[in-house]
Design a protein around this motif. Sequence first.
Motif, PDB file in Angstrom:
ATOM      1  N   TYR A  91     145.072  59.886   6.708  1.00 33.74           N
ATOM      2  CA  TYR A  91     145.805  59.368   5.548  1.00 33.74           C
ATOM      3  C   TYR A  91     146.798  60.418   5.026  1.00 33.74           C
ATOM      4  CZ  TYR A  91     142.939  55.165   4.730  1.00 33.74           C
ATOM      5  OH  TYR A  91     142.348  53.937   4.817  1.00 33.74           O
ATOM      6  N   SER A  92     146.329  61.648   4.852  1.00 36.18           N
ATOM      7  CA  SER A  92     147.177  62.706   4.275  1.00 36.18           C
ATOM      8  C   SER A  92     148.392  63.002   5.153  1.00 36.18           C
ATOM      9  CB  SER A  92     146.351  63.979   4.072  1.00 36.18           C
ATOM     10  OG  SER A  92     145.881  64.484   5.315  1.00 36.18           O
ATOM     11  N   VAL A  93     148.208  62.838   6.473  1.00 36.84           N
ATOM     12  CA  VAL A  93     149.334  63.081   7.395  1.00 36.84           C
ATOM     13  C   VAL A  93     150.282  61.885   7.414  1.00 36.84           C
ATOM     14  CG1 VAL A  93     149.984  63.529   9.794  1.00 36.84           C
ATOM     15  CG2 VAL A  93     147.979  64.656   8.810  1.00 36.84           C
ATOM     16  N   LEU A  94     149.719  60.686   7.530  1.00 28.93           N
ATOM     17  CA  LEU A  94     150.553  59.491   7.653  1.00 28.93           C
ATOM     18  C   LEU A  94     151.250  59.136   6.347  1.00 28.93           C
ATOM     19  CD1 LEU A  94     148.257  57.262   9.897  1.00 28.93           C
ATOM     20  CD2 LEU A  94     150.422  58.343  10.534  1.00 28.93           C
ATOM     21  N   ASP A  95     150.645  59.473   5.201  1.00 26.86           N
ATOM     22  CA  ASP A  95     151.311  59.186   3.921  1.00 26.86           C
ATOM     23  C   ASP A  95     152.687  59.843   3.851  1.00 26.86           C
ATOM     24  OD1 ASP A  95     149.241  57.649   3.055  1.00 26.86           O
ATOM     25  OD2 ASP A  95     148.300  59.206   1.818  1.00 26.86           O
ATOM     26  N   LYS A  96     152.815  61.038   4.437  1.00 28.98           N
ATOM     27  CA  LYS A  96     154.102  61.749   4.419  1.00 28.98           C
ATOM     28  C   LYS A  96     155.075  61.181   5.451  1.00 28.98           C
ATOM     29  CE  LYS A  96     151.999  66.115   2.942  1.00 28.98           C
ATOM     30  NZ  LYS A  96     151.761  67.539   3.307  1.00 28.98           N
ATOM     31  N   SER A  97     154.554  60.940   6.655  1.00 31.47           N
ATOM     32  CA  SER A  97     155.454  60.478   7.720  1.00 31.47           C
ATOM     33  C   SER A  97     155.892  59.030   7.514  1.00 31.47           C
ATOM     34  CB  SER A  97     154.787  60.634   9.082  1.00 31.47           C
ATOM     35  OG  SER A  97     153.595  59.870   9.138  1.00 31.47           O
ATOM     36  N   ILE A  98     154.975  58.178   7.032  1.00 37.69           N
ATOM     37  CA  ILE A  98     155.306  56.763   6.849  1.00 37.69           C
ATOM     38  C   ILE A  98     156.292  56.568   5.705  1.00 37.69           C
ATOM     39  CG2 ILE A  98     154.349  54.488   6.286  1.00 37.69           C
ATOM     40  CD1 ILE A  98     153.718  55.440   9.080  1.00 37.69           C
ATOM     41  N   SER A  99     156.327  57.526   4.755  1.00 33.50           N
ATOM     42  CA  SER A  99     157.264  57.398   3.625  1.00 33.50           C
ATOM     43  C   SER A  99     158.712  57.408   4.087  1.00 33.50           C
ATOM     44  CB  SER A  99     157.015  58.530   2.625  1.00 33.50           C
ATOM     45  OG  SER A  99     157.265  59.794   3.229  1.00 33.50           O
ATOM     46  N   ASN A 100     158.983  57.944   5.293  1.00 31.46           N
ATOM     47  CA  ASN A 100     160.344  57.973   5.839  1.00 31.46           C
ATOM     48  C   ASN A 100     160.621  56.797   6.777  1.00 31.46           C
ATOM     49  OD1 ASN A 100     160.887  60.478   4.563  1.00 31.46           O
ATOM     50  ND2 ASN A 100     159.861  61.573   6.234  1.00 31.46           N
ATOM     51  N   SER A 101     159.645  55.871   6.890  1.00 28.65           N
ATOM     52  CA  SER A 101     159.807  54.733   7.804  1.00 28.65           C
ATOM     53  C   SER A 101     160.520  53.583   7.109  1.00 28.65           C
ATOM     54  CB  SER A 101     158.441  54.281   8.327  1.00 28.65           C
ATOM     55  OG  SER A 101     157.790  55.330   9.024  1.00 28.65           O
ATOM     56  N   ASP A 102     160.710  52.512   7.858  1.00 26.92           N
ATOM     57  CA  ASP A 102     161.362  51.322   7.301  1.00 26.92           C
ATOM     58  C   ASP A 102     160.395  50.575   6.387  1.00 26.92           C
ATOM     59  OD1 ASP A 102     160.476  48.693   9.300  1.00 26.92           O
ATOM     60  OD2 ASP A 102     159.974  50.752   9.892  1.00 26.92           O
ATOM     61  N   PRO A 103     160.889  49.687   5.534  1.00 28.77           N
ATOM     62  CA  PRO A 103     160.017  48.968   4.575  1.00 28.77           C
ATOM     63  C   PRO A 103     158.903  48.164   5.237  1.00 28.77           C
ATOM     64  CG  PRO A 103     162.321  48.767   3.941  1.00 28.77           C
ATOM     65  CD  PRO A 103     162.310  49.413   5.279  1.00 28.77           C
ATOM     66  N   ASN A 104     159.169  47.535   6.382  1.00 33.14           N
ATOM     67  CA  ASN A 104     158.144  46.730   7.037  1.00 33.14           C
ATOM     68  C   ASN A 104     156.967  47.595   7.485  1.00 33.14           C
ATOM     69  OD1 ASN A 104     159.598  44.343   6.723  1.00 33.14           O
ATOM     70  ND2 ASN A 104     160.673  44.602   8.676  1.00 33.14           N
ATOM     71  N   THR A 105     157.301  48.758   8.064  1.00 29.43           N
ATOM     72  CA  THR A 105     156.227  49.663   8.496  1.00 29.43           C
ATOM     73  C   THR A 105     155.440  50.187   7.305  1.00 29.43           C
ATOM     74  OG1 THR A 105     157.576  50.342  10.403  1.00 29.43           O
ATOM     75  CG2 THR A 105     155.751  51.769   9.805  1.00 29.43           C
ATOM     76  N   GLN A 106     156.132  50.516   6.216  1.00 27.98           N
ATOM     77  CA  GLN A 106     155.451  51.005   5.020  1.00 27.98           C
ATOM     78  C   GLN A 106     154.527  49.932   4.449  1.00 27.98           C
ATOM     79  OE1 GLN A 106     158.254  52.564   2.173  1.00 27.98           O
ATOM     80  NE2 GLN A 106     159.237  53.910   3.671  1.00 27.98           N
TER      81      GLN A 106
END
Length: 326
Positions: A91-106
């Motif tokens: 969670y702690s890793v993906l919370d940072k990386s997913i924040s830069n993804s597109d809205p659908n992925t988020q």
Amino acid sequence: MRTLRTRLVWAFLVETSVFVCFGLVLFLLQVNATNQYKNITDNMVNEYQLTNNASNFIIEYNNYALNSSSTSITSDKAAIETTEKQINKLYSVLDKSISNSDPNTQASYIGLKNTIDTLMNGVNTGVSEYEQGENVAQAAFNEVNQLYGFVATDSGAFLDNSLGHIASIRSQVNRTYKESIIAGIVIFLFVITGSVLYALKFSGKMVRPIEKLTVSAEQISSGDMNTTINPELMNIQDETGRLANAFNVMFSRLKDKLTELNTEKASVEKKVVERTEELKDEKIRLEASIESLNIGFIMTDANSDIITINRAAKDILSSEIISQGA
């Protein structure tokens, strides 16, 4: 004063610095592309581990709920706690990386995360209830296994959206990589052209004064003593300027010596002319004196040829010739 050696070293440093900067730019472009690919790979691995750990979490809970052995229950509970820690770490890793993804992925990530959180709460509740008795934990067991389908559905949606986002990022990275190669080629050509122009300009600044000095030396060697050394050459603050000044001093001294020699030559020639005139006058006076003698005077050379004879001698010889004829 900057010497020629200093200027050459400076030019070498400039050329080296330009190529180092060019290499650094290419290196940074490659590092950026590599980091982007690395981030994509790391995200894919982390996302897969998250969905895999969620599935393992349910399996470990089922093993815990269905095993009656105290030893197995203890190990299964430890496995559940370990998997839960791994999920929180992801969670702690993906919370940072997913924040830069597109809205659908988020959005799909948030949905999956909420489902997994509900699953973990249900598992923790079930573990707590199983410690109180199996009958109490049956409802939690059924709820957790029902959540398995939601986890699988949300995981599939999340991975699909993530793969679509990764595909778009990959195309951007590939485009950026190609653009960096083109930019590198353009920069390389620019650097080479600039280096050649700089080298030509620098060599011209070094060679041109020497060429001017050479022309002046050739004019002097051909006998043109009116040649002057260009003051600009003597004002150059390096070995060329010192050479021009030394050459100018040498040429000035040479002209002074030639002037002295010409003056001495003119003086000697004047004295020769004057002495020649004096000798002519003395010869005329001597001839007049000899001619005015009342006695005969004859001067001959080593071959007894007459050099000089005065009138009295001629008269005497003429009288003797006449008397001998009579």
